[in-house]
Design an enzyme around this catalytic site. Structure first.
Site, PDB file in Angstrom:
ATOM      1  N   TRP A 286     -76.275  -0.223 -10.955  1.00 29.72           N
ATOM      2  CA  TRP A 286     -76.003  -0.248  -9.380  1.00 29.72           C
ATOM      3  C   TRP A 286     -75.897   1.511  -9.173  1.00 29.72           C
ATOM      4  O   TRP A 286     -76.313   1.737  -8.015  1.00 29.72           O
ATOM      5  CB  TRP A 286     -74.833  -0.745  -9.168  1.00 29.72           C
ATOM      6  CG  TRP A 286     -74.961  -2.284  -9.143  1.00 29.72           C
ATOM      7  CD1 TRP A 286     -75.755  -3.009  -9.936  1.00 29.72           C
ATOM      8  CD2 TRP A 286     -74.133  -3.212  -8.237  1.00 29.72           C
ATOM      9  NE1 TRP A 286     -75.626  -4.318  -9.671  1.00 29.72           N
ATOM     10  CE2 TRP A 286     -74.444  -4.534  -8.862  1.00 29.72           C
ATOM     11  CE3 TRP A 286     -73.230  -3.094  -7.464  1.00 29.72           C
ATOM     12  CZ2 TRP A 286     -73.826  -5.760  -8.233  1.00 29.72           C
ATOM     13  CZ3 TRP A 286     -72.287  -4.050  -6.774  1.00 29.72           C
ATOM     14  CH2 TRP A 286     -73.049  -5.321  -7.132  1.00 29.72           C
TER      15      TRP A 286
ATOM     16  N   LYS B 200     -68.392  -8.562  -6.296  1.00 28.14           N
ATOM     17  CA  LYS B 200     -68.564  -9.933  -7.219  1.00 28.14           C
ATOM     18  C   LYS B 200     -67.404 -10.888  -6.901  1.00 28.14           C
ATOM     19  O   LYS B 200     -66.267 -10.252  -7.143  1.00 28.14           O
ATOM     20  CB  LYS B 200     -68.972  -9.402  -8.615  1.00 28.14           C
ATOM     21  CG  LYS B 200     -69.338 -10.529  -9.330  1.00 28.14           C
ATOM     22  CD  LYS B 200     -69.106 -10.309 -10.961  1.00 28.14           C
ATOM     23  CE  LYS B 200     -69.504  -9.361 -11.798  1.00 28.14           C
ATOM     24  NZ  LYS B 200     -70.921  -9.463 -12.375  1.00 28.14           N
TER      25      LYS B 200
END
Ligand SMILES: C[S@@+](CC[C@H](N)C(=O)[O-])C[C@H]1O[C@@H](n2cnc3c(N)ncnc32)[C@H](O)[C@@H]1O
Length: 229
Positions: A82, A180
């Site tokens: 990421w 998440k």
């Protein structure tokens, strides 16, 4: 570095393990899955450090998260997929600060820090490195599971809440928070808080997220301001 937008589109020859002798069934299954996973192959080909890179790429395609010049915080960043995507999207005028509890090889163009986000010292280190506000906070933090479901659930929730609190502190008005979450989405109190603080709050399971995993992502956009603003 090139990006593969359609990892499933490549020739998909499955790899059979020849050296299964001596491996436990679980590790053999994991290895077999890795070897046959088109996202793993595509990540390798594109130079991303993890297949997870495709999750944030897919979330970006759907929600338009990144812009050049952004200031971005990446929580639970190792091994750095990421972070690589964030650096590339934010470009030279941008700033990316990445934190993980594990050591992480530096990502060119990002500031990488090691620390436990549960501890104030880690948050302080991120704030210091950021040296100002952020436009985007992304969290892929996944604490190690203990195997005790209730304990795992509490630890996951606590970290998502910490990340959301952190985002509220640093985001500029209009900023976004991606995290998440597990087991059917964001817990009710946190979801209500996010709906209060952001113009839109949506859940998504990007195609790169394995179908058999309970993970999904909450995407909150249009921060209404607050301490950060
Ligand atoms: C799924 S991985 C992140 C993958 C990453 N997004 C990528 O693209 O490479 C989750 C990470 O969360 C980190 N993590 C778990 N608990 C943490 C904590 N308390 N503080 C900081 N990082 C943590 C783990 O060490 C792990 O590297």
């Amino acid at each position: 570095m090139t990006e593969s937008r359609n990892p499933g589109g490549e020739r998909n020859l499955s790899t059979r393990l020849r050296t299964a002798k001596g491996r436990s069934t679980a590790s053999q299954k994991w290895l077999q899955r890795q070897l046959n996973d088109p996202y793993v192959k595509a990540a390798k080909a594109a130079g991303w450090r993890s297949r997870a890179a495709f999750k944030i790429i897919e979330l970006d395609e759907r929600f338009g998260l990144f812009r050049p010049g952004q200031r971005i915080v990446d929580l639970g960043a190792a091994p750095g997929g990421w972070t690589q995507v964030a650096v590339k999207r934010a470009g030279e005028r941008g700033k990316v600060v990445a934190l993980d509890i594990l050591p992480m090889d530096p990502v060119p163009g990002a500031i990488t820090l090691q620390g436990d986000f549960n501890e104030e010292a880690a948050e302080r280190a991120v704030l210091e490195a950021l040296d100002g506000t952020a436009d985007l906070v992304i969290s892929d933090i996944a604490p190690n599971t203990t195997g005790h479901n209730a304990t795992d659930h509490i630890r996951i929730l606590a970290l998502v809440e910490l990340a959301a609190d952190f985002a509220r502190k640093v985001l500029t008005p209009g900023g976004a928070f991606v995290a998440k979450v597990f087991q059917g989405g964001t817990e009710r109190d946190l979801l209500n808080a996010l709906k209060r603080d952001y113009a839109t709050v949506r859940h998504a399971k990007p195609p790169a997220s394995r179908k058999d995993s309970a993970e999904m992502y909450v995407v909150a956009q249009g921060f209404r301001g607050g301490a950060g603003g």
